[in-house]
Design a protein around this motif. Structure first.
Motif, mmCIF file in Angstrom:
data_model
loop_
_atom_site.group_PDB
_atom_site.id
_atom_site.type_symbol
_atom_site.label_atom_id
_atom_site.label_comp_id
_atom_site.label_asym_id
_atom_site.label_seq_id
_atom_site.Cartn_x
_atom_site.Cartn_y
_atom_site.Cartn_z
ATOM 1 N N GLY A 125 0.793 -1.236 0.000
ATOM 2 C CA GLY A 125 0.000 0.000 0.000
ATOM 3 C C GLY A 125 0.816 1.271 0.000
ATOM 4 N N HIS A 126 2.138 1.150 0.176
ATOM 5 C CA HIS A 126 3.003 2.319 0.053
ATOM 6 C C HIS A 126 2.894 2.940 -1.331
ATOM 7 C CE1 HIS A 126 5.853 -0.057 -2.352
ATOM 8 N NE2 HIS A 126 5.603 -1.043 -1.501
ATOM 9 N N VAL A 127 2.380 2.181 -2.313
ATOM 10 C CA VAL A 127 2.217 2.746 -3.657
ATOM 11 C C VAL A 127 1.204 3.887 -3.650
ATOM 12 C CG1 VAL A 127 2.892 0.604 -4.809
ATOM 13 C CG2 VAL A 127 0.465 1.038 -4.337
ATOM 14 N N PHE A 166 -2.100 -5.752 -11.446
ATOM 15 C CA PHE A 166 -1.070 -6.619 -12.021
ATOM 16 C C PHE A 166 0.319 -6.093 -11.673
ATOM 17 C CE2 PHE A 166 1.938 -7.516 -15.430
ATOM 18 C CZ PHE A 166 1.902 -8.905 -15.471
ATOM 19 N N ALA A 167 0.521 -4.772 -11.817
ATOM 20 C CA ALA A 167 1.834 -4.182 -11.533
ATOM 21 C C ALA A 167 2.197 -4.348 -10.064
ATOM 22 C CB ALA A 167 1.831 -2.703 -11.926
ATOM 23 N N VAL A 168 1.229 -4.107 -9.169
ATOM 24 C CA VAL A 168 1.506 -4.195 -7.730
ATOM 25 C C VAL A 168 1.723 -5.639 -7.311
ATOM 26 C CG1 VAL A 168 0.581 -3.753 -5.433
ATOM 27 C CG2 VAL A 168 0.297 -2.051 -7.230
ATOM 28 N N TRP A 214 14.230 -1.250 -9.626
ATOM 29 C CA TRP A 214 13.939 0.066 -9.036
ATOM 30 C C TRP A 214 14.309 1.203 -9.987
ATOM 31 C CZ3 TRP A 214 10.737 0.983 -5.329
ATOM 32 C CH2 TRP A 214 10.532 0.045 -4.310
ATOM 33 N N ILE A 215 15.158 0.928 -10.941
ATOM 34 C CA ILE A 215 15.520 1.954 -11.927
ATOM 35 C C ILE A 215 14.279 2.449 -12.667
ATOM 36 C CG2 ILE A 215 16.806 2.378 -14.066
ATOM 37 C CD1 ILE A 215 18.855 0.286 -13.095
ATOM 38 N N VAL A 216 13.388 1.525 -13.017
ATOM 39 C CA VAL A 216 12.216 1.886 -13.824
ATOM 40 C C VAL A 216 10.923 1.901 -13.012
ATOM 41 C CG1 VAL A 216 13.259 1.018 -15.946
ATOM 42 C CG2 VAL A 216 11.851 -0.509 -14.554
ATOM 43 N N TRP A 217 10.946 1.379 -11.775
ATOM 44 C CA TRP A 217 9.690 1.268 -11.045
ATOM 45 C C TRP A 217 8.959 2.602 -10.845
ATOM 46 C CZ3 TRP A 217 5.962 -1.886 -10.298
ATOM 47 C CH2 TRP A 217 4.984 -1.579 -9.355
ATOM 48 N N PRO A 218 9.638 3.715 -10.532
ATOM 49 C CA PRO A 218 8.889 4.976 -10.389
ATOM 50 C C PRO A 218 8.051 5.312 -11.617
ATOM 51 C CG PRO A 218 11.111 5.248 -9.559
ATOM 52 C CD PRO A 218 11.071 3.906 -10.228
ATOM 53 N N LEU A 219 8.594 5.044 -12.801
ATOM 54 C CA LEU A 219 7.836 5.284 -14.029
ATOM 55 C C LEU A 219 6.661 4.319 -14.150
ATOM 56 C CD1 LEU A 219 10.506 5.975 -16.803
ATOM 57 C CD2 LEU A 219 8.575 7.439 -16.204
ATOM 58 N N VAL A 220 6.900 3.046 -13.868
ATOM 59 C CA VAL A 220 5.831 2.048 -13.968
ATOM 60 C C VAL A 220 4.699 2.388 -13.008
ATOM 61 C CG1 VAL A 220 5.258 -0.393 -13.599
ATOM 62 C CG2 VAL A 220 7.402 0.233 -14.740
ATOM 63 N N GLU A 221 5.041 2.671 -11.761
ATOM 64 C CA GLU A 221 4.030 3.006 -10.762
ATOM 65 C C GLU A 221 3.270 4.270 -11.154
ATOM 66 O OE1 GLU A 221 4.509 4.789 -6.413
ATOM 67 O OE2 GLU A 221 5.076 2.667 -6.448
ATOM 68 N N GLY A 222 4.003 5.289 -11.596
ATOM 69 C CA GLY A 222 3.360 6.539 -11.988
ATOM 70 C C GLY A 222 2.415 6.365 -13.160
#
Length: 365
Positions: free
Chosen positions: A49-51, A233-235, A252-260
């Motif tokens: 849930g931190h997302v 699916f992403a989470v 983690w390099i790309v996760w901020p973009l994926v989450e956003g």
């Protein structure tokens, strides 16, 4: 530019409340259950849930973008407005945090620690107090405020390609940090070098909504369930790859973009979706959204106190589901009660001092 459907803007408050509630449930959940891999995507969402912090970042960019489209931003008044919007409650929380450190945890602190907390940078001591360790997001958010008038002006001048360039630069920086240190999780998760991607994505969403460019795609009846499925699916993928404790993962390099991007799809779908809640529930959700900042600031303290002193109500045999239900029925109402007080006694009185910080492009200074 097509006219903006302002009747749908209360939905932004709905989303702000959803973000705050998700982060609250995440922290309450982890008081009883550790980081676990779930096959159920909803359970994965609560466990990660931190997302919800990413949703807050996207919404910040969205809201400022909608307000500022076809306008220029007066830098001084914008920063002033943001200061009086968040700092009164933030200062309250900081002084409470440092007081607890000194008198309840026996930690030696000085006035310089308080100053460090109040600056728009992550304080070194913030992780040492579990009740308010989540406040690391406030300096990151304030960094957005310091940058936004410039970002808005540059977007008006150079368009989407400028934001794409910034995101590419941030990807290169995160990649370089990972190659050098073998870990980029802290940079991607807790600093401007990861979260700025999400703010920029939110800004682009606001531009698309204001101009009507997203209407054809996101007003489709399937857009909201599909976007929610993509988010789940992403989470779930994140949960099955170690989640936030996985400090050494290259993703983690790309996760901020994926989450956003996942949140962006959901935000636009929710804003365009052709449904209207009944008047009473819609107003209640909008009012709860007004409390979202208070909910976020105070929730960790309330959650930890409730989890320690209020036993779980045995509603179901499945422990994970039972914890979530207790969070909804006990921890969330307790947090809302405190948030009502902090909003009306600390936040709201300062809002009367806000100034107009945008003007039409052709309007003289």
């Amino acid at each position: 530019m097509k006219s903006l459907n302002t009747s749908y803007l209360p939905r932004l408050d709905h989303l702000r409340f959803y973000a705050a509630a998700l982060v609250l449930l995440y922290h309450y959940f982890h008081q009883f259950i550790g980081n676990v891999q779930f096959s159920n995507p909803i359970a994965s969402l609560i466990n990660e849930g931190h997302v919800g912090i990413g949703l807050f970042m996207v919404l910040s960019g969205f809201i400022f973008s909608v307000i500022a489209q076809q306008k220029t931003v007066r830098y001084g008044w914008f920063v002033y407005n943001r200061f009086i919007r968040i700092y009164p409650l933030y200062i309250f929380a900081v002084f409470l945090a440092v007081t607890l450190m000194v008198y309840n945890q026996g930690q030696s602190r000085s006035v310089f620690d308080i100053i460090a907390w109040l600056l728009a940078f992550r304080p070194e001591t913030i992780a040492q107090l579990s009740y308010f360790s989540h406040l690391w997001t406030i300096p990151v958010e304030f960094s957005f405020y310091l940058l936004f008038p410039f970002l808005h002006a540059f977007f008006q001048r150079w368009g989407l390609k400028y934001f794409v360039g910034i995101s590419l630069l941030l990807l290169i920086v995160r990649s370089g940090v990972y190659l050098e240190f073998g870990s980029v999780r802290f940079l991607a998760y807790e600093t401007l070098f990861g979260r700025l991607d999400q703010f920029l994505i939110g800004y682009v969403c606001g531009w698309m909504y204001s101009s009507g460019q997203g209407r054809r795609l996101f007003s489709n009846a399937l857009a909201l369930p599909v976007s929610f499925a993509i988010l789940l699916f992403a989470v779930r993928w994140l949960n099955h790859h170690g989640g936030s404790p996985n400090m050494d993962a290259a993703w983690w390099i790309v996760w901020p973009l994926v989450e956003g991007l996942a949140w962006a799809l959901l935000v636009l779908s929710y804003m365009y979706f052709r449904f209207r809640l009944p008047t009473a529930p819609g107003r209640i959700l909008a009012k709860l959204g007004e409390l979202s900042f208070s909910i976020y600031v105070v929730h960790m303290f309330v959650v930890m106190v409730v989890a320690k002193h209020v036993p779980l109500i045995p509603l179901l045999h499945d422990q994970a589901t039972n914890v979530v239900l207790n969070g909804l029925l006990v921890a969330l109402p307790a947090t809302l009660l405190i948030s009502l007080l902090t909003y009306h006694l600390i936040e709201k009185p300062f809002l009367q001092y806000r100034r107009v910080y945008v003007r039409d492009l052709k309007q003289p200074d």
